[in-house]
Design a protein around this motif. Structure first.
Motif, PDB file in Angstrom:
ATOM      1  N   ILE A   1       1.198  24.127   6.887  1.00 14.10           N
ATOM      2  CA  ILE A   1       1.936  23.698   5.696  1.00 14.10           C
ATOM      3  C   ILE A   1       3.282  23.109   6.100  1.00 14.10           C
ATOM      4  N   ARG A   2       3.991  23.799   6.990  1.00 19.67           N
ATOM      5  CA  ARG A   2       5.302  23.319   7.430  1.00 19.67           C
ATOM      6  C   ARG A   2       5.182  21.971   8.129  1.00 19.67           C
ATOM      7  N   GLN A   3       4.165  21.827   8.972  1.00 23.46           N
ATOM      8  CA  GLN A   3       3.941  20.556   9.652  1.00 23.46           C
ATOM      9  C   GLN A   3       3.668  19.442   8.641  1.00 23.46           C
ATOM     10  N   HIS A   4       2.847  19.737   7.628  1.00 27.89           N
ATOM     11  CA  HIS A   4       2.521  18.749   6.602  1.00 27.89           C
ATOM     12  C   HIS A   4       3.767  18.335   5.825  1.00 27.89           C
ATOM     13  N   LEU A   5       4.599  19.318   5.470  1.00 28.68           N
ATOM     14  CA  LEU A   5       5.813  19.011   4.708  1.00 28.68           C
ATOM     15  C   LEU A   5       6.777  18.165   5.531  1.00 28.68           C
ATOM     16  N   ILE A   6       6.911  18.495   6.819  1.00 35.36           N
ATOM     17  CA  ILE A   6       7.804  17.705   7.686  1.00 35.36           C
ATOM     18  C   ILE A   6       7.285  16.281   7.813  1.00 35.36           C
TER      19      ILE A   6
ATOM     20  N   THR B   1       0.858  -1.176   0.000  1.00 35.04           N
ATOM     21  CA  THR B   1       0.000   0.000   0.000  1.00 35.04           C
ATOM     22  C   THR B   1       0.890   1.220   0.000  1.00 35.04           C
ATOM     23  N   THR B   2       0.746   2.068  -0.978  1.00 33.78           N
ATOM     24  CA  THR B   2       1.572   3.261  -1.059  1.00 33.78           C
ATOM     25  C   THR B   2       0.707   4.490  -0.933  1.00 33.78           C
ATOM     26  N   THR B   3       1.329   5.555  -0.471  1.00 33.88           N
ATOM     27  CA  THR B   3       0.660   6.847  -0.438  1.00 33.88           C
ATOM     28  C   THR B   3       0.802   7.481  -1.792  1.00 33.88           C
ATOM     29  N   SER B   4      -0.275   7.689  -2.467  1.00 37.06           N
ATOM     30  CA  SER B   4      -0.224   8.145  -3.850  1.00 37.06           C
ATOM     31  C   SER B   4       0.241   9.578  -3.952  1.00 37.06           C
ATOM     32  N   ASN B   5       1.219   9.800  -4.821  1.00 38.34           N
ATOM     33  CA  ASN B   5       1.646  11.158  -5.076  1.00 38.34           C
ATOM     34  C   ASN B   5       0.551  11.960  -5.754  1.00 38.34           C
ATOM     35  N   GLN B   6      -0.315  11.267  -6.503  1.00 36.56           N
ATOM     36  CA  GLN B   6      -1.379  11.967  -7.178  1.00 36.56           C
ATOM     37  C   GLN B   6      -2.398  12.500  -6.178  1.00 36.56           C
ATOM     38  N   ALA B   7      -2.495  11.811  -5.019  1.00 35.53           N
ATOM     39  CA  ALA B   7      -3.420  12.295  -3.994  1.00 35.53           C
ATOM     40  C   ALA B   7      -2.888  13.548  -3.321  1.00 35.53           C
ATOM     41  N   GLU B   8      -1.594  13.741  -3.377  1.00 28.56           N
ATOM     42  CA  GLU B   8      -0.981  14.931  -2.809  1.00 28.56           C
ATOM     43  C   GLU B   8      -0.269  15.678  -3.932  1.00 28.56           C
TER      44      GLU B   8
ATOM     45  N   SER C   1       6.703  36.448  -6.147  1.00 33.31           N
ATOM     46  CA  SER C   1       7.666  35.807  -5.254  1.00 33.31           C
ATOM     47  C   SER C   1       7.017  34.639  -4.518  1.00 33.31           C
ATOM     48  N   ALA C   2       5.796  34.861  -4.009  1.00 37.89           N
ATOM     49  CA  ALA C   2       5.098  33.797  -3.287  1.00 37.89           C
ATOM     50  C   ALA C   2       4.731  32.650  -4.216  1.00 37.89           C
ATOM     51  N   LYS C   3       4.341  32.973  -5.438  1.00 31.09           N
ATOM     52  CA  LYS C   3       3.989  31.922  -6.408  1.00 31.09           C
ATOM     53  C   LYS C   3       5.207  31.062  -6.728  1.00 31.09           C
ATOM     54  N   ALA C   4       6.362  31.714  -6.927  1.00 34.74           N
ATOM     55  CA  ALA C   4       7.593  30.961  -7.206  1.00 34.74           C
ATOM     56  C   ALA C   4       7.977  30.086  -6.007  1.00 34.74           C
ATOM     57  N   ALA C   5       7.810  30.634  -4.790  1.00 36.51           N
ATOM     58  CA  ALA C   5       8.112  29.853  -3.584  1.00 36.51           C
ATOM     59  C   ALA C   5       7.181  28.651  -3.488  1.00 36.51           C
ATOM     60  N   LEU C   6       5.917  28.837  -3.837  1.00 36.00           N
ATOM     61  CA  LEU C   6       4.941  27.752  -3.797  1.00 36.00           C
ATOM     62  C   LEU C   6       5.313  26.643  -4.784  1.00 36.00           C
ATOM     63  N   GLN C   7       5.787  27.039  -5.950  1.00 38.78           N
ATOM     64  CA  GLN C   7       6.202  26.050  -6.952  1.00 38.78           C
ATOM     65  C   GLN C   7       7.397  25.246  -6.461  1.00 38.78           C
ATOM     66  N   ARG C   8       8.342  25.914  -5.786  1.00 43.63           N
ATOM     67  CA  ARG C   8       9.512  25.193  -5.277  1.00 43.63           C
ATOM     68  C   ARG C   8       9.118  24.248  -4.146  1.00 43.63           C
ATOM     69  N   ILE C   9       8.202  24.690  -3.284  1.00 44.10           N
ATOM     70  CA  ILE C   9       7.735  23.818  -2.202  1.00 44.10           C
ATOM     71  C   ILE C   9       7.087  22.566  -2.767  1.00 44.10           C
ATOM     72  N   ASN C  10       6.342  22.730  -3.854  1.00 43.99           N
ATOM     73  CA  ASN C  10       5.634  21.592  -4.448  1.00 43.99           C
ATOM     74  C   ASN C  10       6.586  20.565  -5.053  1.00 43.99           C
ATOM     75  N   GLN C  11       7.866  20.926  -5.196  1.00 42.02           N
ATOM     76  CA  GLN C  11       8.842  19.939  -5.663  1.00 42.02           C
ATOM     77  C   GLN C  11       8.966  18.784  -4.670  1.00 42.02           C
TER      78      GLN C  11
ATOM     79  N   GLY D   1       0.317  18.749  -3.984  1.00 40.94           N
ATOM     80  CA  GLY D   1       1.001  19.926  -3.492  1.00 40.94           C
ATOM     81  C   GLY D   1       0.015  21.015  -3.122  1.00 40.94           C
ATOM     82  N   TYR D   2       0.548  22.220  -2.990  1.00 36.78           N
ATOM     83  CA  TYR D   2      -0.256  23.355  -2.544  1.00 36.78           C
ATOM     84  C   TYR D   2      -0.510  24.311  -3.704  1.00 36.78           C
ATOM     85  N   HIS D   3      -1.709  24.820  -3.731  1.00 35.87           N
ATOM     86  CA  HIS D   3      -2.087  25.866  -4.674  1.00 35.87           C
ATOM     87  C   HIS D   3      -2.918  26.875  -3.888  1.00 35.87           C
ATOM     88  N   TRP D   4      -3.232  28.000  -4.510  1.00 36.55           N
ATOM     89  CA  TRP D   4      -3.856  29.082  -3.764  1.00 36.55           C
ATOM     90  C   TRP D   4      -5.229  28.702  -3.226  1.00 36.55           C
ATOM     91  N   SER D   5      -5.989  27.915  -3.971  1.00 35.55           N
ATOM     92  CA  SER D   5      -7.308  27.520  -3.473  1.00 35.55           C
ATOM     93  C   SER D   5      -7.182  26.669  -2.211  1.00 35.55           C
TER      94      SER D   5
END
Length: 540
Positions: free
Chosen positions: A127-132, A10-17, A337-347, A19-23
């Motif tokens: 967000i930070r908690q989720h990423l950790i 059983t794997t955690t699907s990357n498609q289910a996560e 700047s925030a949009k670019a940061a969001l894209q990098r976080i989603n990596q 990443g983050y977007h503004w909505s």
């Protein structure tokens, strides 16, 4: 070869996560409805209070200096005795009233910023908690490729950029928009023809500055990438500084850090002066509009019913309009700047996760030791060069087995696979005859412990380095230290078990660090112990 993960994992699907977007961030913010409602309500009240301020003093020109009493003079005379009445009373009263309104507006602005700050800090924490938590599931091979510097950059620098956008920029933006609407209403009330001209030209000014902002966002993206590379290089260098210095290679490796710092400098220079130029040009375009509006106002005085006092009020509103309009203009830079940061976080969400096995059986329960069987294990980092190829091994419970081979032969890789840190491309691992995909990684790691040649040491107390956060009695710790032959050393430490070991255990020798690792293993009470050159630095 066969892939044994296809049916049993059983794997955690990357498609289910994805990443983050503004909505998604808006959804997180809605969890703090109370603060958001308060912030919007405060912003509205602050606008109602602040918008009339530029109108009050200029109208005194008409009502007092030009001796055309109207609403302001009549209101002041109504509130004060007849013996006090006169120009001095009116001017003084309106001045005090204006100062009070400005103080109220200031206090409400601070209060509104506080509400937005509470929302932004909580959103960023989630967000930070989720990423950790997600890093806990990321494959070690992926994590090692990414590097700790990149991860730190995402969790600190990028999230701070988004925090600033949500907490500071948006709070000012709301006030700015409401202020512009209030100013537009005041101008329409005074002279609707002039107001329409001002209202229709301002969107053109905003559009021109938006075009300039699009050219700046790529520069900010390059600057942030340079910061990320600098953090990665600096982290790697500092972590290995002892060995670098021992090999007398400080100049080379610190030179690489300096080169990364130089890249930051170059990108920062380009972004700073070009964004400043764009801001200045944007502001200049607005100033051109202000001068045109002033000229039109004077014409309206000459050829319409606009009074001199109202003309001065228009001038005041044009001046007051600069700040909120500039906020509306500059938010695009914060947004990019925030949009670019969001894209990098989603990596981080593109990184492969290690498999999640169900806890169906526990072969370690009620056993002091267990048997290990490897069946046709294959592993490769690139799916081409096989580090392990069809490796099979059967180790009965209680047996001691030594794996001997040349460097690069795959011994350490096999250890990582046994711990589940690396996932084999094919083959199966059994503990007491139970396949690992029926046990669960957490159960395996709780009962299979490895002691490495270079054990990890934290800049914390000896107690914490032994227990790794477990709540264990001191008597048990001293017993483990005694078995590891480290009791005498600890007895000489001024703080005993509470002695802080320093960065990577710098206060201990190599042999002492290995003994701490052995004591740590004893405290874990494992059923399987793996020693990977764990005693290489010990004299006895």
């Amino acid at each position: 070869m066969f892939n044994f993960f296809s049916n049993s994992v059983t794997t955690t699907s990357n498609q289910a996560e994805v990443g983050y977007h503004w909505s998604k961030i808006i959804t997180l913010a809605r969890q703090h409805r109370r603060e958001i409602i308060w912030a919007n309500g405060i912003a509205l009240v602050a606008t109602v209070i602040s918008v009339p301020i530029p109108l009050l003093m200029p109208l005194l020109v008409d009502e007092v200096l030009l001796n055309k009493p109207a609403t302001l003079v009549n209101t002041v005379y109504y509130l004060f005795p007849q013996s006090w009445q006169g120009p001095i009373l009116v001017i003084t009263a309106i001045t005090v009233f204006t100062i009070v309104l400005r103080l109220l507006s200031l206090g409400l602005g601070v209060w509104q910023t506080k509400q937005f700050t509470v929302v932004s800090k909580n959103v960023i924490y989630q967000i930070r908690q989720h990423l950790i938590q997600r890093l806990q599931r990321v494959s070690m091979a992926e994590y090692e490729t990414l590097g700790s510097g990149q991860v730190i950059s995402h969790l600190v620098t990028d999230l701070d950029t988004i925090d600033q956008f949500i907490g500071a920029t948006l709070s000012r933006f709301l006030i700015a928009v409401l202020s512009l609407l209030g100013i537009a209403a005041a101008l329409l009330w005074m002279h609707w023809q002039l107001a329409l001209i001002i209202i229709l030209i301002n969107p053109l000014v905003i559009y021109l500055t938006t075009v300039l902002g699009r050219n700046v966002k790529e520069l900010k993206k390059a600057e942030n990438a340079a910061y990320s590379q600098f953090q990665q290089t600096l982290t790697e260098t500092l972590e290995a500084i002892q060995q670098i210095r021992a090999y007398n290679r400080e100049q080379y490796y610190l030179g690489r850090v300096i080169d990364s710092a130089n890249a930051i400098k170059n990108h920062a220079i380009a972004y700073t002066w070009k964004s400043d130029a764009a801001n200045r040009l944007s502001f200049s375009v607005f100033l051109f509009g202000v001068e045109i509006f002033r000229a039109l106002s004077m014409m309206m005085v000459a050829f319409s019913d606009l009074s001199i006092g109202e003309m001065l009020a228009v001038f005041s509103y044009l001046w007051v309009m600069m700040a909120p309009l500039q906020e509306v203009i500059t938010i695009q830079y914060s947004y990019h700047s925030a949009k670019a940061a969001l894209q990098r976080i989603n990596q981080l969400f593109t990184l492969a996760e290690e498999p999640v096995y169900p806890h169906l059986q526990n072969p370690f329960q009620h056993h002091s030791t267990v048997a290990i069987r490897l069946e046709n294990i294959c592993f490769s980092y690139n799916k081409t060069d096989w580090i392990l190829d069809q490796v099979s091994l059967d180790i009965p419970a209680g047996e001691t087995v030594a794996l001997v081979g040349a460097s690069g032969g795959g011994k350490t890789t096999l250890v990582q696979i046994l711990l589940g840190l690396y996932v084999p491309n094919a083959g199966t691992i059994y503990f007491n005859g139970v396949p690992i995909h029926q046990i669960g990684m957490e159960v395996v790691r709780e009962h299979v412990i490895t002691v490495l040649q270079q054990p990890a040491m934290f800049n914390d107390s000896l107690r914490m380095n032994l227990t790794l956060g477990r709540d264990l009695p001191d008597a048990q710790l001293w017993q483990a230290l005694d078995i590891a032959q480290l009791t005498d050393t600890v007895m000489t430490m001024s703080e005993g078990l509470d002695t802080v070991l320093g960065q990577r255990g710098v206060r201990l020798s190599g042999g002492q660090r290995q003994r701490v690792a052995v004591a740590r293993m004893i405290l874990a009470n494992p059923q399987v112990v793996i020693l990977d050159e764990a005693t290489s630095a010990l004299d006895t």
